[in-house]
Design a protein around this motif. Sequence first.
Motif, PDB file in Angstrom:
ATOM      1  N   MET A   1      76.683 160.359 -19.694  1.00 60.91           N
ATOM      2  CA  MET A   1      77.820 161.201 -19.488  1.00 60.91           C
ATOM      3  C   MET A   1      79.072 160.971 -20.252  1.00 60.91           C
ATOM      4  O   MET A   1      79.157 159.757 -20.388  1.00 60.91           O
ATOM      5  CB  MET A   1      78.115 161.448 -18.015  1.00 60.91           C
ATOM      6  N   LYS A   2      80.079 161.882 -20.728  1.00 60.96           N
ATOM      7  CA  LYS A   2      81.079 161.591 -21.256  1.00 60.96           C
ATOM      8  C   LYS A   2      82.141 162.185 -20.703  1.00 60.96           C
ATOM      9  O   LYS A   2      82.108 163.266 -20.246  1.00 60.96           O
ATOM     10  CB  LYS A   2      81.051 162.233 -22.670  1.00 60.96           C
ATOM     11  N   ILE A   3      83.380 161.445 -20.421  1.00 61.09           N
ATOM     12  CA  ILE A   3      84.508 162.019 -19.539  1.00 61.09           C
ATOM     13  C   ILE A   3      85.765 161.889 -20.461  1.00 61.09           C
ATOM     14  O   ILE A   3      85.849 161.066 -21.243  1.00 61.09           O
ATOM     15  CB  ILE A   3      84.773 161.141 -18.369  1.00 61.09           C
ATOM     16  N   LEU A   4      86.493 163.242 -20.754  1.00 61.70           N
ATOM     17  CA  LEU A   4      87.638 163.289 -21.622  1.00 61.70           C
ATOM     18  C   LEU A   4      88.628 164.061 -20.841  1.00 61.70           C
ATOM     19  O   LEU A   4      88.492 164.671 -19.918  1.00 61.70           O
ATOM     20  CB  LEU A   4      87.020 164.231 -22.725  1.00 61.70           C
ATOM     21  N   LYS A   5      89.925 163.708 -21.161  1.00 59.57           N
ATOM     22  CA  LYS A   5      91.147 164.127 -20.897  1.00 59.57           C
ATOM     23  C   LYS A   5      91.079 165.570 -21.423  1.00 59.57           C
ATOM     24  O   LYS A   5      90.761 165.944 -22.695  1.00 59.57           O
ATOM     25  CB  LYS A   5      92.551 163.434 -21.277  1.00 59.57           C
ATOM     26  N   VAL A   6      91.441 166.604 -20.555  1.00 62.83           N
ATOM     27  CA  VAL A   6      91.519 168.066 -21.222  1.00 62.83           C
ATOM     28  C   VAL A   6      92.939 168.809 -20.933  1.00 62.83           C
ATOM     29  O   VAL A   6      93.718 168.347 -19.982  1.00 62.83           O
ATOM     30  CB  VAL A   6      90.431 169.193 -20.981  1.00 62.83           C
TER      31      VAL A   6
ATOM     32  N   ASN B   1      95.728 174.617 -25.337  1.00 61.49           N
ATOM     33  CA  ASN B   1      95.284 174.385 -23.972  1.00 61.49           C
ATOM     34  C   ASN B   1      93.793 173.869 -24.302  1.00 61.49           C
ATOM     35  O   ASN B   1      92.948 173.465 -23.232  1.00 61.49           O
ATOM     36  CB  ASN B   1      95.159 175.395 -23.085  1.00 61.49           C
ATOM     37  N   ALA B   2      92.980 174.088 -25.263  1.00 59.12           N
ATOM     38  CA  ALA B   2      91.775 173.865 -25.544  1.00 59.12           C
ATOM     39  C   ALA B   2      91.532 172.657 -26.340  1.00 59.12           C
ATOM     40  O   ALA B   2      90.555 172.713 -27.431  1.00 59.12           O
ATOM     41  CB  ALA B   2      91.140 175.131 -26.274  1.00 59.12           C
ATOM     42  N   MET B   3      92.169 171.440 -26.207  1.00 58.59           N
ATOM     43  CA  MET B   3      92.072 170.301 -26.896  1.00 58.59           C
ATOM     44  C   MET B   3      91.443 169.421 -25.765  1.00 58.59           C
ATOM     45  O   MET B   3      91.823 169.395 -24.729  1.00 58.59           O
ATOM     46  CB  MET B   3      93.043 169.695 -27.465  1.00 58.59           C
ATOM     47  N   ALA B   4      90.908 168.205 -26.432  1.00 58.98           N
ATOM     48  CA  ALA B   4      90.467 167.172 -25.424  1.00 58.98           C
ATOM     49  C   ALA B   4      90.841 165.855 -25.949  1.00 58.98           C
ATOM     50  O   ALA B   4      90.910 165.754 -27.428  1.00 58.98           O
ATOM     51  CB  ALA B   4      88.879 167.224 -24.969  1.00 58.98           C
ATOM     52  N   MET B   5      90.758 164.963 -25.186  1.00 55.80           N
ATOM     53  CA  MET B   5      91.203 163.409 -25.863  1.00 55.80           C
ATOM     54  C   MET B   5      90.443 162.499 -25.273  1.00 55.80           C
ATOM     55  O   MET B   5      89.980 162.555 -24.007  1.00 55.80           O
ATOM     56  CB  MET B   5      92.682 163.182 -25.497  1.00 55.80           C
ATOM     57  N   THR B   6      89.769 161.492 -26.115  1.00 53.42           N
ATOM     58  CA  THR B   6      88.892 160.467 -25.632  1.00 53.42           C
ATOM     59  C   THR B   6      89.729 159.164 -25.263  1.00 53.42           C
ATOM     60  O   THR B   6      90.981 159.221 -25.159  1.00 53.42           O
ATOM     61  CB  THR B   6      88.264 159.871 -26.771  1.00 53.42           C
ATOM     62  N   ASP B   7      89.009 158.482 -24.522  1.00 54.85           N
ATOM     63  CA  ASP B   7      89.767 157.229 -23.969  1.00 54.85           C
ATOM     64  C   ASP B   7      90.557 156.376 -25.314  1.00 54.85           C
ATOM     65  O   ASP B   7      91.427 155.845 -24.970  1.00 54.85           O
ATOM     66  CB  ASP B   7      88.630 156.059 -23.510  1.00 54.85           C
TER      67      ASP B   7
END
Length: 365
Positions: free
Chosen positions: A1-6, A96-102
């Motif tokens: 699983m991958k978790i990203l800030k959105v 509002n449609a961007m994500a950021m990795t750790d």
Amino acid sequence: MKILKVGGAVRDSLLNHPHSEVDWVVVGATPQALLDRGFTQVGKDFPVFLHPSTKEEYALARTERKSGRGYHGFEVHAHPSVTLEEDLARRDLTINAMAMTDEGDIIDPYGGRADIAKRLLRHVSPHFIEDPLRVLRVARFAGRYGYLGFTVAPETLTLMQRIVAAGELAHLSVERIWTETERALAESQPEIYFSVLKDCGALEALMPALALSNGIDHLTRARVHTTRVDCRWAALLATLSPDNATQTCRALKAPKLFEALANGVARYQPATKNALRQASGCFDLLKGLDSFRRDEPFDGFLATLAALEGHSADAHPTTRLLRRACEAARQINAASTGTNTLTGPALGAAIKERQIRVIAATLAQ
Ligand code: ATP
Ligand code: MG
């Protein structure tokens, strides 16, 4: 699983705009996998979970398909096979449609960063029109980021006009409309929220009396001097008739104190000048605002009056005088009438006469 800030947290970090809550998207996981890690499920309709310790929101990546009318008419499809890009595609605005990795890498399939550079609030896809709440959200973001130079992209405004023209706003709950409006009133340029709503026809649909007034100009002036959302709201409605102000509040189910304040400002602001010259008029104003018994809506009235005239409440001669008159009148009670034989209406009349006398003395100082 991958978790990203959105969502908002990513947008606001790129904008250097303060942001409190963080939203997360989880890709490639099942609900059970999150439950096993101690998350609790909160979403009724959506697969949204709360982190066991931070309590931040984690949503499984999902797609949405329009299946009915209005805000809730969506068929949600959450599955480990849904990709991040698919999840981002269902969002309202490119920023509002961007994500950021750790590691801080940005995933931006729909040109959010380019629109940040161009200062544009632009829809992600033609599916934008499927949720009328977006009309209000975009207007609110315009009020929030106007100070950075953001405007609504013309093609997005066109879609907003189409949503309104199709009568879709009727499918929003009044509570939802009020929540968005109250949040917008707290933004740095709340007047932009209302003018964007006006530009797309939504103001006429939602607050028809306001659409015909010059209330937005009054709000623009007043919001500089007060951050109180109820006072900003009352400033916006100040030039309506008291009945229209009340009706506008009731149609949106605004809280009772907002309604009392807006009605009080619409009713007594035009009478204020006269009230400062004539004690009986001043008495009517103070009594009408229930100021002998309660602090509100009187305090809010003074703050709104001052803000409309370009002052903060404590730096405005008119409001200081009204406050002194109120304080003097509040000191009067049955004992002040000098007799203990009066009761009922006769006592009320005697107290009123004394109050008018002390108000006159205050105004003459
Ligand atoms: P705020 O700073 O007000 O919280 P936000 O952008 O984080 O702004 P949220 O309501 O917390 O707004 O929603 C998080 C994200 O979910 C948004 O950034 C957007 O990507 C998406 N979103 C929320 N509501 C909608 C909607 N009605 N239509 C499409 N996408 C939405
Ligand atoms: Mg948010």
